[in-house]
Design an enzyme around this catalytic site. Structure first.
Site, short mmCIF file in Angstrom:
data_model
loop_
_atom_site.label_atom_id
_atom_site.label_comp_id
_atom_site.label_asym_id
_atom_site.label_seq_id
_atom_site.Cartn_x
_atom_site.Cartn_y
_atom_site.Cartn_z
N ASP A 13 0.81 -1.22 0.00
CA ASP A 13 0.00 0.00 0.00
C ASP A 13 0.84 1.27 0.00
O ASP A 13 0.44 2.30 0.55
CB ASP A 13 -0.97 0.02 1.21
N GLY A 40 -4.71 -4.17 -3.67
CA GLY A 40 -5.66 -3.09 -3.92
C GLY A 40 -4.85 -1.89 -4.34
O GLY A 40 -4.14 -1.32 -3.52
N GLN A 223 1.82 -6.26 -3.37
CA GLN A 223 2.41 -6.49 -2.05
C GLN A 223 3.77 -5.78 -1.94
O GLN A 223 3.91 -4.70 -2.49
CB GLN A 223 2.53 -8.00 -1.76
P1 GDP Z 1 -0.73 0.31 -3.53
O1 GDP Z 1 -1.37 -0.95 -3.03
O2 GDP Z 1 0.74 0.33 -3.31
O3 GDP Z 1 -1.09 0.63 -4.95
O4 GDP Z 1 -1.33 1.48 -2.63
P2 GDP Z 1 -2.89 1.68 -2.20
O5 GDP Z 1 -3.65 2.19 -3.37
O6 GDP Z 1 -3.38 0.47 -1.50
O7 GDP Z 1 -2.74 2.78 -1.07
C1 GDP Z 1 -2.14 4.01 -1.33
C2 GDP Z 1 -3.16 5.12 -0.99
O8 GDP Z 1 -2.50 6.35 -0.95
C3 GDP Z 1 -4.26 5.28 -2.03
O9 GDP Z 1 -5.42 5.72 -1.40
C4 GDP Z 1 -3.70 6.36 -2.95
O10 GDP Z 1 -4.71 7.07 -3.63
C5 GDP Z 1 -2.99 7.23 -1.96
N1 GDP Z 1 -1.80 7.93 -2.47
C6 GDP Z 1 -0.83 7.46 -3.32
N2 GDP Z 1 0.18 8.36 -3.42
C7 GDP Z 1 -0.17 9.40 -2.62
C8 GDP Z 1 0.48 10.62 -2.27
O11 GDP Z 1 1.59 10.94 -2.69
N3 GDP Z 1 -0.18 11.44 -1.37
C9 GDP Z 1 -1.39 11.12 -0.84
N4 GDP Z 1 -1.97 11.96 0.02
N5 GDP Z 1 -2.03 9.97 -1.16
C10 GDP Z 1 -1.42 9.13 -2.02
P1 IMO Z 2 -0.99 -4.20 -2.23
O1 IMO Z 2 -0.57 -4.73 -3.58
C1 IMO Z 2 -0.99 -4.74 2.10
C2 IMO Z 2 -1.02 -8.88 3.55
C3 IMO Z 2 -2.28 -9.32 4.30
C4 IMO Z 2 -1.67 -10.34 5.24
C5 IMO Z 2 -0.59 -11.00 4.39
C6 IMO Z 2 -1.03 -12.31 3.75
O2 IMO Z 2 -2.24 -3.44 -2.23
O3 IMO Z 2 0.16 -3.49 -1.59
P2 IMO Z 2 -2.66 -12.91 1.74
O4 IMO Z 2 -4.12 -12.64 1.53
O5 IMO Z 2 -1.77 -12.36 0.67
O6 IMO Z 2 -2.37 -14.37 2.00
O7 IMO Z 2 -2.28 -12.16 3.11
O8 IMO Z 2 -0.27 -10.07 3.37
N1 IMO Z 2 -1.27 -8.31 2.21
C7 IMO Z 2 -1.21 -7.01 1.92
N2 IMO Z 2 -1.01 -5.93 2.71
N3 IMO Z 2 -1.13 -4.57 0.77
C8 IMO Z 2 -1.29 -5.63 -0.05
O9 IMO Z 2 -1.29 -5.53 -1.39
C9 IMO Z 2 -1.39 -6.92 0.53
N4 IMO Z 2 -1.57 -8.16 0.02
C10 IMO Z 2 -1.48 -9.00 1.06
O10 IMO Z 2 -2.87 -8.24 4.98
O11 IMO Z 2 -1.03 -9.68 6.30
MG MG Z 3 -2.90 -1.58 -1.77
#
Ligand code: GDP
Ligand code: IMO
Ligand code: MG
Length: 427
Positions: A13, A40, A223
């Protein structure tokens, strides 16, 4: 022949989706190489928010061909739904190409994920419940189903039956769960065959040919380093290799074809699920980071655990992934702190260390040692160049850069595609 890998440098994330989308315009192919819909990835285009789970984040760029590589585990229902949801929002995207060798997540994998977590009780991993671990287990056990099985309905039925013959015994006898009907499962999987068949191709060959033609191929990690089954905080990890090496095995492209490896790191740290997290804040400061950063899971909605930036954790990622660049996201979220702690060492059983501990036992008892950097009060969200950042903010970036031993080539100052500061072009 640029091959670029985007990889999470912490526990997920970090903003991989945003960065992938942002460079997507200059990219010909965007490939997911590991994980499944446990990911996600959030992309915000002109204020419209999209959360992608299986679809590569390059999909919102009209000239980008998207690919689901062999290293991914594919839930057919989720893939179909994600495509329909984009369609319902009137976003026309070309169908992704699907590796014939990618494994399929079946309904019994989802059930097994949930019952094993429940059974584990205190020892649970905190998985996303999407069937990821059980699908990869079947892959490694050589009893999985692959996308190419959709081309051979009789063979697929036999494989489902064989798998359930064994799994139903486990479900009934260990988990007190009702048996799962093989025919129903096979019917359900095969109901997607017509939709997906035309897109099942030899994606490894396709990608190698694209690189031969000097196309730009972006490998989008899901991840992160510390969730990697080999290099992460085992057993609190996912069941695949999200690290940069996984981009090769998960797509069929050799390491000689990768030119750049971009680690995505948040300006602080978050983690979802169980497992060690030395800089975690369980107090009001953690709550403030969660609120300011909107730190709630894009897949499960769970509140993310929050803490300060940990240079040991990201430096470890620099090494494991061979990072050439770091993209630092969510720097805007840190506005308003008088001083910002950064963890630069751990005390482990009375010994001070500045490198990531070798064993899980050491990590479990590691106490973070902080250095304190001056904060800033300015809103960063409109900044588009490094020079526009306040001096203390620039100093924060330089400090991290030095400690993690990798240049910071981009900075995120908001969720929008355009809310980006480019220091070194990534493509
Ligand atoms: P990912 O799984 O690595 O693609 O990250 P996620 O989408 O799960 O979580 C990142 C969150 O931070 C999302 O809600 C993005 O819209 C938000 N985001 C990404 N880059 C930035 C940033 O530079 N600033 C802020 N405020 N939000 C960001
Ligand atoms: P993105 O791509 C954050 C975490 C789960 C759990 C562990 C194992 O959005 O960064 P799983 O369902 O993969 O067997 O769960 O890994 N996990 C993540 N945490 N961002 C993700 O994906 C994750 N995908 C799995 O929360 O701790
Ligand atoms: Mg994510």
């Amino acid at each position: 022949m640029p091959g670029i890998v985007v990889v999470g440098a912490q526990w997920g994330d970090e903003g991989k989706g945003k960065v992938t989308d942002q460079i997507g315009e200059q990219v010909d192919y965007c490939v997911r190489y590991s994980g499944g819909n446990n990911a996600g990835h959030t992309v915000v285009v002109n204020g419209d928010k999209f959360v992608l789970h299986l679809l590569p984040s390059g999909i919102l760029n009209p000239n980008c061909t998207t690919v689901i590589g062999n290293g991914v585990v594919v839930d057919l229902e989720v893939l179909s739904q994600e495509l329909s949801e984009l369609d319902a929002r009137d976003v026309q995207v070309p169908h992704p190409l699907l590796s014939a060798n990618a494994h399929i997540i079946t309904p019994y994998h989802r059930v097994l994920d949930k019952v094993t977590e429940r059974f584990a009780g205190k020892r649970r991993i905190g998985t996303t419940g999407r069937g990821i671990g059980p699908a990869y287990s079947d892959k490694v056990n050589r009893i999985g189903l692959r996308m190419q099985d959709l081309l051979d309905p009789t063979g697929l039925r036999e494989k489902v039956e064989a798998s359930l013959d064994q799994k139903n015994q486990i479900l009934i006898k260990i988990y007190n769960h009702r048996p799962i009907d093989a025919e129903q499962v096979a019917d359900q999987l095969l109901s997607y065959a017509d939709q997906f068949k035309p897109y099942i191709v030899d994606t490894a060959r396709k990608l190698n040919e694209a690189l031969d033609d000097n196309k730009v191929v972006l490998f989008e990690g899901a991840q992160a380093n510390h969730l990697d089954v080999d290099h992460g905080t085992y057993p609190y990890v996912t069941s695949s290799n999200p690290t940069s090496g996984g981009a090769c095995t998960g797509s069929g492209v050799g390491p000689t074809r990768i030119d750049r490896v971009v680690g995505i790191a948040k300006a602080y740290t978050t983690r979802v699920g169980e497992g060690p997290f030395p800089t975690e804040l369980l107090d009001a400061d953690g709550e403030r980071l969660r609120t300011d950063g909107g730190e709630f899971g894009a897949t499960t909605g769970r509140p993310r655990r929050c803490g300060w930036f940990d240079t040991l954790s990201v430096e470890e990622s620099t090494q494991i992934n061979g990072l050439t660049d770091i993209f630092l996201t969510k720097l805007d979220v840190l506005t308003g702190w008088d001083r910002i702690p950064v963890c630069t060492a751990y005390d482990v059983d009375g010994e001070r260390t500045s490198v990531w501990p070798m064993t899980a036992e050491q990590l479990a008892v590691a106490k973070p040692v902080y250095e304190y950097l001056p904060g800033w009060t300015e809103d960063l969200s409109a900044a588009r160049s490094f020079d526009e950042l306040p001096a203390t903010c620039q100093a924060y970036v330089h400090f991290l850069e030095e400690r993690v031993r990798c240049q910071i080539s981009g900075i995120g100052v908001g969720p929008g595609r355009e809310q980006t500061i480019v220091i070194n072009e990534l493509v």
